[in-house]
Design a protein around this motif. Sequence first.
Motif, PDB file in Angstrom:
ATOM      1  N   GLY A  46       0.397  -7.328  17.473  1.00  0.00           N
ATOM      2  CA  GLY A  46      -0.249  -6.259  18.224  1.00  0.00           C
ATOM      3  C   GLY A  46       0.086  -4.879  17.695  1.00  0.00           C
ATOM      4  N   ARG A  47       0.374  -4.773  16.385  1.00  0.00           N
ATOM      5  CA  ARG A  47       0.757  -3.507  15.771  1.00  0.00           C
ATOM      6  C   ARG A  47      -0.473  -2.739  15.291  1.00  0.00           C
ATOM      7  NH1 ARG A  47       5.245  -4.865  17.118  1.00  0.00           N
ATOM      8  NH2 ARG A  47       7.173  -4.677  15.906  1.00  0.00           N
ATOM      9  N   LYS A  48      -0.464  -1.450  15.521  1.00  0.00           N
ATOM     10  CA  LYS A  48      -1.443  -0.563  14.902  1.00  0.00           C
ATOM     11  C   LYS A  48      -0.831  -0.079  13.586  1.00  0.00           C
ATOM     12  CE  LYS A  48      -1.821   2.351  18.309  1.00  0.00           C
ATOM     13  NZ  LYS A  48      -2.307   3.527  19.081  1.00  0.00           N
ATOM     14  N   ILE A  49      -1.445  -0.509  12.469  1.00  0.00           N
ATOM     15  CA  ILE A  49      -0.857  -0.195  11.178  1.00  0.00           C
ATOM     16  C   ILE A  49      -1.800   0.669  10.336  1.00  0.00           C
ATOM     17  CG2 ILE A  49       0.444  -2.363  11.159  1.00  0.00           C
ATOM     18  CD1 ILE A  49      -1.494  -3.311   8.914  1.00  0.00           C
ATOM     19  N   PHE A  50      -1.204   1.418   9.411  1.00  0.00           N
ATOM     20  CA  PHE A  50      -1.958   2.123   8.379  1.00  0.00           C
ATOM     21  C   PHE A  50      -1.378   1.705   7.042  1.00  0.00           C
ATOM     22  CE2 PHE A  50      -3.446   5.308   5.509  1.00  0.00           C
ATOM     23  CZ  PHE A  50      -4.705   5.657   6.007  1.00  0.00           C
ATOM     24  N   PHE A  51      -2.263   1.492   6.057  1.00  0.00           N
ATOM     25  CA  PHE A  51      -1.833   0.964   4.770  1.00  0.00           C
ATOM     26  C   PHE A  51      -1.935   2.046   3.693  1.00  0.00           C
ATOM     27  CE2 PHE A  51      -1.032  -3.160   2.679  1.00  0.00           C
ATOM     28  CZ  PHE A  51      -0.953  -2.719   1.374  1.00  0.00           C
ATOM     29  N   ILE A  52      -0.797   2.328   3.033  1.00  0.00           N
ATOM     30  CA  ILE A  52      -0.770   3.273   1.913  1.00  0.00           C
ATOM     31  C   ILE A  52      -0.476   2.497   0.638  1.00  0.00           C
ATOM     32  CG2 ILE A  52       0.373   5.272   0.885  1.00  0.00           C
ATOM     33  CD1 ILE A  52       1.042   6.240   3.685  1.00  0.00           C
ATOM     34  N   ALA A  53      -1.462   2.461  -0.266  1.00  0.00           N
ATOM     35  CA  ALA A  53      -1.294   1.801  -1.566  1.00  0.00           C
ATOM     36  C   ALA A  53      -0.932   2.859  -2.591  1.00  0.00           C
ATOM     37  CB  ALA A  53      -2.571   1.077  -1.955  1.00  0.00           C
ATOM     38  N   SER A  54       0.340   2.932  -2.937  1.00  0.00           N
ATOM     39  CA  SER A  54       0.829   3.946  -3.862  1.00  0.00           C
ATOM     40  C   SER A  54       0.707   3.428  -5.295  1.00  0.00           C
ATOM     41  CB  SER A  54       2.283   4.274  -3.543  1.00  0.00           C
ATOM     42  OG  SER A  54       2.794   5.234  -4.443  1.00  0.00           O
ATOM     43  N   GLY A  55       0.113   4.248  -6.165  1.00  0.00           N
ATOM     44  CA  GLY A  55      -0.002   3.836  -7.561  1.00  0.00           C
ATOM     45  C   GLY A  55      -0.796   4.823  -8.390  1.00  0.00           C
ATOM     46  N   ASP A  56      -0.257   5.205  -9.532  1.00  0.00           N
ATOM     47  CA  ASP A  56      -1.010   6.027 -10.482  1.00  0.00           C
ATOM     48  C   ASP A  56      -2.014   5.145 -11.223  1.00  0.00           C
ATOM     49  OD1 ASP A  56       0.588   8.185  -9.777  1.00  0.00           O
ATOM     50  OD2 ASP A  56       1.988   7.864 -11.433  1.00  0.00           O
ATOM     51  N   LEU A  57      -2.937   5.792 -11.918  1.00  0.00           N
ATOM     52  CA  LEU A  57      -3.911   5.077 -12.731  1.00  0.00           C
ATOM     53  C   LEU A  57      -3.387   5.000 -14.169  1.00  0.00           C
ATOM     54  CD1 LEU A  57      -7.154   6.538 -11.128  1.00  0.00           C
ATOM     55  CD2 LEU A  57      -5.857   4.508 -10.507  1.00  0.00           C
TER      56      LEU A  57
END
Length: 463
Positions: free
Chosen positions: A168-179
Motif C-alpha cells: 500500500g505504498r505510494k512510490i516515485f521511481f527515479i532512474a539515475s543514469g547518464d547517457l
Amino acid sequence: MILGAVAVPHPPIILPEVGRGEETKISATTAAYKEIARRIVELEPETIIITSPHSVMYSDYFHISPGEAATGNMAQFRAAQVTLTINYDVDFVRKLSSDSMTEKFSAGTLGERNSSLDHGTMIPLRFLEQAGLDFGKVKFLRIGLSGLSATAHYKFGQLISRVADELGRKIFFIASGDLSHKLKSDGPYGFIEEGPIFDAQVMENLGGADFLKLLTMDEKICRRAAECGLRSFWIMAGALDKKAVRAEKLSYEGPFGVGYGIVYFNIEGEDSTRNFAYQLKKFRKYESEKRKAKEDDFVKLARYSLETFVKTRKPADLPENLPEELTSRRAGAFVSLHKDGNLRGCIGTIMATRENLAEEIIQNAISACSRDPRFDPVEIDELDDLEYSVDVLGEPERAFSIKELDVKRYGVIVENGGRRGLLLPDLEGVDTPEEQIAIAKRKAGIRPEEKVTLWRFEVIRHH
C-alpha cells in the motif's frame, strides 16, 4: 501504487559547490531537474526508489541497500560540505528481498561493500532537498544495477511495483543514469560515432515511452557508447508495466562530452497493452527464428549439438546428409555463444582432435555450453536467446615479428614452455596486435614480461 517516474543524469558538476561556475553550461539540465524535483514534492510519495549505476553492482545480482539509514557527501568531488542522510524503507526492503528469494530472483541485500550514498543517488537527492522534500517523512530504497539481461531488469521493476501495491505504498521511481560518455573528442572519454547515435535513440525511446525499443536496442551500439544509465531505465520501465504513461522530454545536453537527459513519466491510469515483458519475449522468439533461418550448416550443427545436450544431457548423433566439407575434412574449430550481446561461452581446439570437422563442432558446442569455466552451464530457458558462431581454423604458421600480425585477418597463438594461449581474429575491442598478444598471454597464464613464440592463423567464420 506508483505515482510517477523520471530518468535523470547525475553529473557532479551540476552542483555549484562542485562546478564553481561550470554548471552554467548545463543550465537546461538544472532547470529541468528543479522542475521534476518540484513535481515529486507535490506528489507526496511515501517512498522514493532510486536506481543507480554507482551503487553496489554485481554481474548476476541486484543489490538492495540494507540498514535503516545512509549518509553520503560529495567529498570525492571537493565538496565535502554537501552532505545528505536518508532513511530506508526497511519494510519495503525486507519484503522485496523476501519475494525475490521466493521467486528465485537474483536480488537482495547481500554483498554490501560501501554503505555511503553514491553520487548517482546524491545528485537527485540534492535537488529534492532544495525543493523542500521532508527527508524525515519520506523513506527511500537504493538499488544497484546488474549485468543481467534487459528482461531481468524489467522483471525486477515489475516486482518493485508489485511490492509497493501489496504494501500500500505510494512510490516515485527515479532512474539515475547518464547517457553516452563518448560525445566529444575533447571530452574526458573521447568521441565515437555510436555515442550520439545511442543518445538520440534513448531520448527518442524514452520520450515516446516506447519501452520495447528501449529494451531491444543494439547491444553493440550500447557497449561502444560507454553509457551507464540504460539498465537503470530498464528497471524503471518494468515498474511502469501496464501503466498508461505520458512522457515529457524536459532536457538534453552534452557540452562536456557526456549525455544528460531528463524524461518525466506521468501516470494516467492502466493500460494492459503496455505489457512489455510479454512483448519482449515474443520479440526474442521472432529474432531467434530469423537467426535460425539464416544459419549455415556449420552453425546449424553447433546449435543442434548444444540443444540436444542441454535437453537430454547426451551428445547428439552425427546427422545424416551433412555436406562433404564437414564429414571429410579435419580441422580445429571454436564454437562461440553470445547472449544479449555478451559472451556466454567459447571453447575450441587449435588442431583437429576428432575424426572429422562435424565431430569437432559437435564436441566443442557441448564444451562451450557446459565446460567453459567462466560461465555457468547453459539452461534450457536460454536456448532461444543464444547466438552462435563457428570459427574453422587454418593451419597455424610461425610469426617471427609482431609486424606479421593483423588483428582483423589473423588469430594469434602464444607459447612459453608448456603454456599456450589463443585469441581469435576480428574481435570487438581488440584493435592492435599488442592487445591481441597481451590477452592471449593472460589466457595462458604467461606474465606480460615473459617472451613467447608467436603463431598466426586464419579462420573461416560462420554465423
